[in-house]
Design a protein around this motif. Structure first.
Motif, PDB file in Angstrom:
ATOM      1  N   UNK A 106       0.585  -1.487  -0.060  1.00 36.27           N
ATOM      2  CA  UNK A 106      -0.104   0.226   0.169  1.00 36.27           C
ATOM      3  C   UNK A 106       1.430   1.255  -0.327  1.00 36.27           C
ATOM      4  N   UNK A 107       0.992   2.070  -0.838  1.00 39.89           N
ATOM      5  CA  UNK A 107       2.165   3.273  -1.484  1.00 39.89           C
ATOM      6  C   UNK A 107       1.067   4.235  -0.276  1.00 39.89           C
ATOM      7  N   UNK A 108       1.346   4.774   0.282  1.00 45.82           N
ATOM      8  CA  UNK A 108       0.998   5.992   1.025  1.00 45.82           C
ATOM      9  C   UNK A 108       2.204   6.985   1.816  1.00 45.82           C
ATOM     10  N   UNK A 109       1.520   8.447   2.611  1.00 41.10           N
ATOM     11  CA  UNK A 109       2.371   8.976   3.204  1.00 41.10           C
ATOM     12  C   UNK A 109       1.766   9.379   3.985  1.00 41.10           C
ATOM     13  N   UNK A 110       2.742   9.811   5.028  1.00 47.54           N
ATOM     14  CA  UNK A 110       2.376  10.721   6.393  1.00 47.54           C
ATOM     15  C   UNK A 110       1.653  11.503   6.776  1.00 47.54           C
ATOM     16  N   UNK A 111       1.542  12.204   5.740  1.00 52.48           N
ATOM     17  CA  UNK A 111       0.433  13.659   5.966  1.00 52.48           C
ATOM     18  C   UNK A 111      -0.135  13.170   4.530  1.00 52.48           C
ATOM     19  N   UNK A 112      -1.521  12.747   4.220  1.00 50.54           N
ATOM     20  CA  UNK A 112      -2.295  12.608   2.992  1.00 50.54           C
ATOM     21  C   UNK A 112      -2.859  13.568   2.161  1.00 50.54           C
TER      22      UNK A 112
END
Length: 232
Positions: free
Chosen positions: A119-125
């Motif tokens: 799952x590619x994501x980020x610390x802040x979306x």
């Protein structure tokens, strides 16, 4: 039982931008646009319609030309069409990180195989911008100034806490970016989300400064990702 897709779609399509940022910092929230809402539904329904846990691959915060446009992490409109098979009418955008990430996706076996494991994501979306000097808004990272970092820290904590409930492998997380690692480790020390964190150089850094070494970095990414799923 709700699937990973069910939870992700509900989360992204109800995201609200924080109101406590410094006045020169902007936030792009593409999820309020009907076409992006449709893209999010199609993307997650296509690749995440199961309850299986994924290894989280965490960036910093989206760029204004990637997820800041499509709502899909590290994914431009053209890469959404080319690699994910999702048609859209969004304007093609330049995004170095997306170019490298989809080289990784292809080397791993394609979007279906990759997203079945990660799952590619980020610390802040949400994408952040800062007013440039006569150039218009520029990309901004949540850690580029202390005030922004501290203002967003509760939202960052809640982002990861909420997203791991989609379904995650707690044994390992992949951090994209050496500086980003400082903040993910700080978060993990506070919250104990993951047992182990492994870090890779950020795709933007690789394409901006290390283009001659792309094959080596690609090999390093693939080896690390295979090690992570072996560790599951």
């Amino acid at each position: 039982m709700p699937t990973f897709a069910d939870k992700a779609i509900a989360y992204y399509n109800t995201l609200v931008a924080p109101a406590n940022l410094p006045p020169d910092i902007g936030v792009l929230n593409p999820y309020q646009q009907p076409e992006v809402e449709h893209i999010v539904g199609e993307f997650y329904s296509r690749f995440f319609s199961d309850p299986n846990p994924r290894v989280f691959v965490l960036g910093i915060n989206p760029g204004r030309f990637g997820a800041g446009v499509t709502g899909i992490s590290f994914t431009t409109p053209q890469n959404l069409r080319r690699y994910c098979g999702i048609d859209n009418d969004l304007r093609d955008t330049p995004e170095l990180s997306s170019r490298f990430i989809y080289q990784v996706v292809e080397a791993f076996g394609g979007a279906k195989e990759f997203y079945s494991q990660f799952f590619l994501t980020s610390l802040f979306p949400l994408a952040l911008t800062k007013s440039g000097r006569g150039t218009g808004p520029i990309n901004y990272n949540f850690y580029d100034d202390r005030i922004t970092t501290e203002a967003l820290w509760p939202a960052i904590t809640e982002t990861v806490r909420t997203q791991i409930n989609f379904g995650y492998n707690r044994k390992v997380a992949v951090c994209l970016g050496r500086k980003n690692e400082t903040y993910l480790r700080r978060l993990n020390d506070q919250q104990s989300f993951f047992d182990r964190i492994v870090t890779l150089d950020h795709p933007r850094y690789i394409l901006q400064y290390k283009t001659k070494d792309i094959p080596m970095y690609l090999e390093r990414y693939i080896a690390t990702l295979h090690d992570c799923i072996t560790d599951v």
